[in-house]
Each structure stands twice: as C-alpha cells, then as structure tokens.
Design a protein around this motif. Sequence first.
Motif, PDB file in Angstrom:
ATOM      1  N   SER A  15     -39.926 -39.688  10.134  1.00  0.00           N
ATOM      2  CA  SER A  15     -39.609 -38.927   8.925  1.00  0.00           C
ATOM      3  C   SER A  15     -40.699 -39.068   7.876  1.00  0.00           C
ATOM      4  N   ARG A  16     -41.393 -40.178   7.901  1.00  0.00           N
ATOM      5  CA  ARG A  16     -42.509 -40.410   6.995  1.00  0.00           C
ATOM      6  C   ARG A  16     -43.815 -40.353   7.781  1.00  0.00           C
ATOM      7  N   PHE A  17     -44.785 -39.660   7.245  1.00  0.00           N
ATOM      8  CA  PHE A  17     -46.069 -39.514   7.933  1.00  0.00           C
ATOM      9  C   PHE A  17     -46.751 -40.861   8.106  1.00  0.00           C
ATOM     10  N   ASP A  18     -46.690 -41.708   7.069  1.00  0.00           N
ATOM     11  CA  ASP A  18     -47.402 -42.984   7.167  1.00  0.00           C
ATOM     12  C   ASP A  18     -46.747 -43.934   8.154  1.00  0.00           C
ATOM     13  N   THR A  19     -45.509 -43.667   8.524  1.00  0.00           N
ATOM     14  CA  THR A  19     -44.898 -44.470   9.588  1.00  0.00           C
ATOM     15  C   THR A  19     -45.680 -44.317  10.884  1.00  0.00           C
ATOM     16  N   LEU A  20     -46.122 -43.119  11.174  1.00  0.00           N
ATOM     17  CA  LEU A  20     -46.877 -42.880  12.399  1.00  0.00           C
ATOM     18  C   LEU A  20     -48.256 -43.537  12.347  1.00  0.00           C
ATOM     19  N   THR A  21     -48.867 -43.512  11.191  1.00  0.00           N
ATOM     20  CA  THR A  21     -50.250 -43.976  11.101  1.00  0.00           C
ATOM     21  C   THR A  21     -50.388 -45.465  10.842  1.00  0.00           C
ATOM     22  N   THR A  22     -49.329 -46.114  10.368  1.00  0.00           N
ATOM     23  CA  THR A  22     -49.458 -47.521   9.998  1.00  0.00           C
ATOM     24  C   THR A  22     -48.494 -48.465  10.710  1.00  0.00           C
ATOM     25  N   ARG A  23     -47.367 -47.964  11.183  1.00  0.00           N
ATOM     26  CA  ARG A  23     -46.400 -48.869  11.812  1.00  0.00           C
ATOM     27  C   ARG A  23     -46.920 -49.369  13.141  1.00  0.00           C
ATOM     28  N   ASN A  24     -46.645 -50.625  13.434  1.00  0.00           N
ATOM     29  CA  ASN A  24     -46.966 -51.178  14.747  1.00  0.00           C
ATOM     30  C   ASN A  24     -46.181 -50.394  15.800  1.00  0.00           C
ATOM     31  N   PRO A  25     -46.869 -49.808  16.774  1.00  0.00           N
ATOM     32  CA  PRO A  25     -46.145 -49.027  17.790  1.00  0.00           C
ATOM     33  C   PRO A  25     -45.031 -49.804  18.478  1.00  0.00           C
ATOM     34  N   MET A  26     -45.149 -51.113  18.510  1.00  0.00           N
ATOM     35  CA  MET A  26     -44.095 -51.915  19.144  1.00  0.00           C
ATOM     36  C   MET A  26     -42.793 -51.832  18.366  1.00  0.00           C
ATOM     37  N   ASP A  27     -42.865 -51.401  17.093  1.00  0.00           N
ATOM     38  CA  ASP A  27     -41.669 -51.339  16.261  1.00  0.00           C
ATOM     39  C   ASP A  27     -40.922 -50.016  16.371  1.00  0.00           C
ATOM     40  N   PHE A  28     -41.467 -49.053  17.089  1.00  0.00           N
ATOM     41  CA  PHE A  28     -40.740 -47.810  17.296  1.00  0.00           C
ATOM     42  C   PHE A  28     -39.575 -48.078  18.241  1.00  0.00           C
ATOM     43  N   GLY A  29     -38.455 -47.425  17.973  1.00  0.00           N
ATOM     44  CA  GLY A  29     -37.232 -47.733  18.695  1.00  0.00           C
ATOM     45  C   GLY A  29     -37.242 -47.330  20.153  1.00  0.00           C
ATOM     46  N   SER A  30     -37.770 -46.160  20.460  1.00  0.00           N
ATOM     47  CA  SER A  30     -37.716 -45.694  21.840  1.00  0.00           C
ATOM     48  C   SER A  30     -38.908 -44.822  22.136  1.00  0.00           C
ATOM     49  N   TRP A  31     -39.195 -44.696  23.427  1.00  0.00           N
ATOM     50  CA  TRP A  31     -40.320 -43.903  23.895  1.00  0.00           C
ATOM     51  C   TRP A  31     -39.894 -43.054  25.083  1.00  0.00           C
ATOM     52  N   GLY A  32     -40.580 -41.955  25.270  1.00  0.00           N
ATOM     53  CA  GLY A  32     -40.365 -41.159  26.462  1.00  0.00           C
ATOM     54  C   GLY A  32     -41.046 -41.796  27.661  1.00  0.00           C
ATOM     55  N   GLN A  33     -41.145 -41.036  28.735  1.00  0.00           N
ATOM     56  CA  GLN A  33     -41.729 -41.597  29.962  1.00  0.00           C
ATOM     57  C   GLN A  33     -43.251 -41.581  29.926  1.00  0.00           C
ATOM     58  N   GLY A  34     -43.819 -40.809  29.017  1.00  0.00           N
ATOM     59  CA  GLY A  34     -45.267 -40.724  28.906  1.00  0.00           C
ATOM     60  C   GLY A  34     -45.879 -39.880  30.006  1.00  0.00           C
ATOM     61  N   THR A  35     -47.178 -39.635  29.889  1.00  0.00           N
ATOM     62  CA  THR A  35     -47.927 -38.903  30.910  1.00  0.00           C
ATOM     63  C   THR A  35     -49.237 -39.646  31.165  1.00  0.00           C
ATOM     64  N   GLN A  36     -49.525 -39.871  32.443  1.00  0.00           N
ATOM     65  CA  GLN A  36     -50.691 -40.669  32.818  1.00  0.00           C
ATOM     66  C   GLN A  36     -51.965 -39.836  32.735  1.00  0.00           C
ATOM     67  N   VAL A  37     -52.950 -40.383  32.060  1.00  0.00           N
ATOM     68  CA  VAL A  37     -54.294 -39.797  32.015  1.00  0.00           C
ATOM     69  C   VAL A  37     -55.247 -40.791  32.653  1.00  0.00           C
ATOM     70  N   THR A  38     -55.967 -40.329  33.666  1.00  0.00           N
ATOM     71  CA  THR A  38     -56.940 -41.168  34.337  1.00  0.00           C
ATOM     72  C   THR A  38     -58.283 -40.465  34.313  1.00  0.00           C
ATOM     73  N   VAL A  39     -59.284 -41.147  33.758  1.00  0.00           N
ATOM     74  CA  VAL A  39     -60.621 -40.584  33.647  1.00  0.00           C
ATOM     75  C   VAL A  39     -61.552 -41.378  34.549  1.00  0.00           C
TER      76      VAL A  39
END
Length: 126
Positions: free
Chosen positions: A100-124
Amino acid sequence: QVQTVESGGGLVQAGGSLRLSCVASGRPFSSIHMGWFRHAPGTQREFIAAIRWNSIMTYYADSGKGRFTISRDNAKNTVYLQMNSLKPEDTAVYYCNAASRFDTLTTRNPMDFGSWGQGTQVTVSS
C-alpha cells in the motif's frame, strides 16, 4: 492479501532479453504499488524495481538500473519486468509483490513480506 502469479522466465544467453509478467489478485490492482524481487541460491531475496499504482514513478535497485524496465497495465492486473542485456549473475527466481505504501517495496526487508507467489526461474548462461 494479494496473490501473485509470475511467468515469463526461461533460459537465455548472456546479452539476451526476457519479459516477465505478474498477475495480481485479491485487492484492487489500481490501489496497490507493485515491485519485483529476485532470489538466487545462497543469497537473500533482493529488491529489483518498483512502480507506483499510477505508473508516475518507478524506482530501481542498482542491479537493474539501465537494463530493466518495470511497467504495469492496470486493466490487466499485471505488472511487467523487461530485462535486457542479461548477465549470468541475473540468474535467480523472480517474484513480484504488492504494498500500500511505495516505500514499503523499496525499503522493507523482503524477508518481512508476508507471502510470495511461486516465482519464475530466470537462468542466464555465459
């Protein structure tokens, strides 16, 4: 709670490009700011880029500046990450998340986010 479904990853050679997509649901999409993150083996999940709900502001971590572009389509509840000039060190699982807050995305430790999707693998490959 926002649910996300990421897609668009794959195997690409160094210097190549990929466009990731993330469809979000659970809250009105035009009311939330969106961000992209990535998680490589042996490292902590890290912030990559964020975009405000109305697209008037974007913000990038140094790792993505000049190579990655975040965008969104509120009509499709989708946020994108265009990745160009990919490097082997970009190899990771990529995730999106919302706040809900923009600075939450840019400053919060990602470990503190409540949930995540399954993600998508990128291999270079080099």
